[in-house]
Motif scaffolding. Structure first.
Motif, PDB file in Angstrom:
ATOM      1  N   GLY A   1       0.793  -1.259   0.098  1.00 15.11           N
ATOM      2  CA  GLY A   1      -0.030  -0.121  -0.079  1.00 15.11           C
ATOM      3  C   GLY A   1       0.846   1.279   0.132  1.00 15.11           C
ATOM      4  O   GLY A   1       0.625   2.504  -0.782  1.00 15.11           O
ATOM      5  N   PHE A   2       1.908   1.089   0.866  1.00 13.73           N
ATOM      6  CA  PHE A   2       3.001   2.503   0.657  1.00 13.73           C
ATOM      7  C   PHE A   2       4.209   2.102  -0.184  1.00 13.73           C
ATOM      8  O   PHE A   2       4.503   2.768  -1.121  1.00 13.73           O
ATOM      9  N   PHE A   3       4.537   0.857  -0.076  1.00 15.82           N
ATOM     10  CA  PHE A   3       5.740   0.452  -0.835  1.00 15.82           C
ATOM     11  C   PHE A   3       5.733   0.662  -2.534  1.00 15.82           C
ATOM     12  O   PHE A   3       6.655   0.899  -2.837  1.00 15.82           O
TER      13      PHE A   3
ATOM     14  N   LYS B   1      16.594  -3.108   2.815  1.00 22.58           N
ATOM     15  CA  LYS B   1      15.810  -3.716   3.771  1.00 22.58           C
ATOM     16  C   LYS B   1      15.242  -2.710   4.827  1.00 22.58           C
ATOM     17  O   LYS B   1      14.117  -2.947   5.261  1.00 22.58           O
ATOM     18  N   ALA B   2      16.000  -1.843   5.259  1.00 23.88           N
ATOM     19  CA  ALA B   2      15.390  -0.502   5.875  1.00 23.88           C
ATOM     20  C   ALA B   2      14.189  -0.027   5.103  1.00 23.88           C
ATOM     21  O   ALA B   2      13.402   0.271   5.766  1.00 23.88           O
ATOM     22  N   VAL B   3      14.368   0.339   3.847  1.00 22.74           N
ATOM     23  CA  VAL B   3      13.283   1.071   3.359  1.00 22.74           C
ATOM     24  C   VAL B   3      12.159  -0.008   3.249  1.00 22.74           C
ATOM     25  O   VAL B   3      10.806   0.463   3.433  1.00 22.74           O
ATOM     26  N   LEU B   4      12.406  -1.222   2.838  1.00 22.73           N
ATOM     27  CA  LEU B   4      11.032  -2.045   2.678  1.00 22.73           C
ATOM     28  C   LEU B   4      10.672  -2.139   4.153  1.00 22.73           C
ATOM     29  O   LEU B   4       9.123  -2.108   4.221  1.00 22.73           O
TER      30      LEU B   4
ATOM     31  N   ALA C   1       4.364   1.266   7.960  1.00 22.30           N
ATOM     32  CA  ALA C   1       3.422   1.972   7.779  1.00 22.30           C
ATOM     33  C   ALA C   1       2.199   1.182   7.331  1.00 22.30           C
ATOM     34  O   ALA C   1       1.070   1.731   7.847  1.00 22.30           O
ATOM     35  N   GLU C   2       2.204   0.342   6.466  1.00 25.37           N
ATOM     36  CA  GLU C   2       1.148  -0.548   6.021  1.00 25.37           C
ATOM     37  C   GLU C   2       0.533  -1.266   6.996  1.00 25.37           C
ATOM     38  O   GLU C   2      -0.802  -1.335   7.335  1.00 25.37           O
TER      39      GLU C   2
ATOM     40  N   GLU D   1       5.657   9.792  11.300  1.00 26.95           N
ATOM     41  CA  GLU D   1       5.160  11.087  10.725  1.00 26.95           C
ATOM     42  C   GLU D   1       4.710  10.749   9.194  1.00 26.95           C
ATOM     43  O   GLU D   1       3.999  11.189   8.703  1.00 26.95           O
ATOM     44  N   LYS D   2       5.730   9.992   8.502  1.00 27.67           N
ATOM     45  CA  LYS D   2       5.516   9.837   6.835  1.00 27.67           C
ATOM     46  C   LYS D   2       3.906   9.153   6.536  1.00 27.67           C
ATOM     47  O   LYS D   2       3.486   9.128   5.948  1.00 27.67           O
ATOM     48  N   ALA D   3       3.964   8.148   7.665  1.00 26.62           N
ATOM     49  CA  ALA D   3       2.725   7.158   7.366  1.00 26.62           C
ATOM     50  C   ALA D   3       1.286   8.066   7.776  1.00 26.62           C
ATOM     51  O   ALA D   3       0.456   7.852   6.912  1.00 26.62           O
TER      52      ALA D   3
END
Length: 239
Positions: free
Chosen positions: A64-66, A97-100, A106-107, A198-200
């Motif tokens: 949903g975010f990725f 891995k950190a980004v994923l 967030a999802e 915050e980003k979520a």
């Protein structure tokens, strides 16, 4: 009465002058004002309930975010500029891995937004509803920002923290930025959960704003009888 109701709602929805909209509402027969306002509020609440459920449903799904280019959570700007350097140091897989894992967190948290939005909608007064209808294209989204940001932050952060810990994202983040901070005069904040929270929340409000626009502008988005009655009949008067 139906004619009076549809004309008054149309004025509230599309009139560029709040003063003109207020004038029309003021000219309604006194006996019909309360009923009309209650119908308008009920229609708006139904629209917002559907819109927020659609938004949170999309974002809480896998990717949903990725997989959403507009919402994908990336390294903060101050870290992006050194990402290539970190990859050259052999930390590319750690960065990936950190980004994923940030996006997965967030999802997972996004599903917690639905009851918070529903509660805000239930507490909405008739005055709030009329104000939103008069308030411009993003009035409902701004209302939610005011009423739900604190609750969303409180609900999201532990879910995101737990999600990040399950996949060792906090460790990946620490590995990346501990290395970066050793060579930088402007260290990156290592509060990963705070950054992702915050980003979520920003992503949730972005999606809510898109749903608000659909309800206001697209007849196909009015999927219940009440929405069609409140929004559709008003717009039909312009044709």
């Amino acid at each position: 009465m139906k004619r009076i109701f549809t004309v008054s709602l149309f004025a509230v929805l599309v009139c560029s002058s709040c003063e003109s909209a207020q004038q029309i509402l003021n000219n309604l027969p006194q006996s019909g004002q309360t009923t009309n306002a209650m119908q308008i509020a009920a229609g708006l609440k139904e629209a917002l309930t559907i819109g927020t459920q659609n938004s949170t449903g999309r974002l809480s799904a896998v990717n949903g975010f990725f997989a959403n280019a507009a919402l994908k959570i990336l390294m903060p700007p101050e870290a992006q500029k050194v990402e290539s350097t970190l990859r050259n140091l052999g930390l590319g897989s750690v960065v990936d891995k950190a980004v994923l894992s940030m996006n997965r967190g967030a999802e997972e948290a996004a599903s917690a937004a639905t009851p918070i939005f529903v509660n805000a909608i239930k507490q909405m007064t008739i005055t709030d509803a009329i104000g939103i209808l008069r308030g411009g294209d993003f009035a409902a989204t701004n209302y939610f920002k005011q009423k739900t940001t604190a609750a969303l932050t409180e609900a999201f952060r532990p879910v995101i923290t737990n999600s990040l810990q399950k996949v060792n994202a906090t460790k990946y983040w620490s590995d990346v930025f501990s290395t970066y901070n050793k060579f930088s005069s402007t260290p990156v904040n290592t509060d990963l959960a705070g950054y992702v929270t915050e980003k979520a929340i920003a992503g949730i409000f972005h999606e809510v704003s898109l749903e608000e626009q659909k309800i206001r502008q697209d007849p196909a988005a009015r999927v219940t009888d009440l929405l069609k009655a409140v929004f559709g009949s008003a717009l039909a008067q312009t044709k």
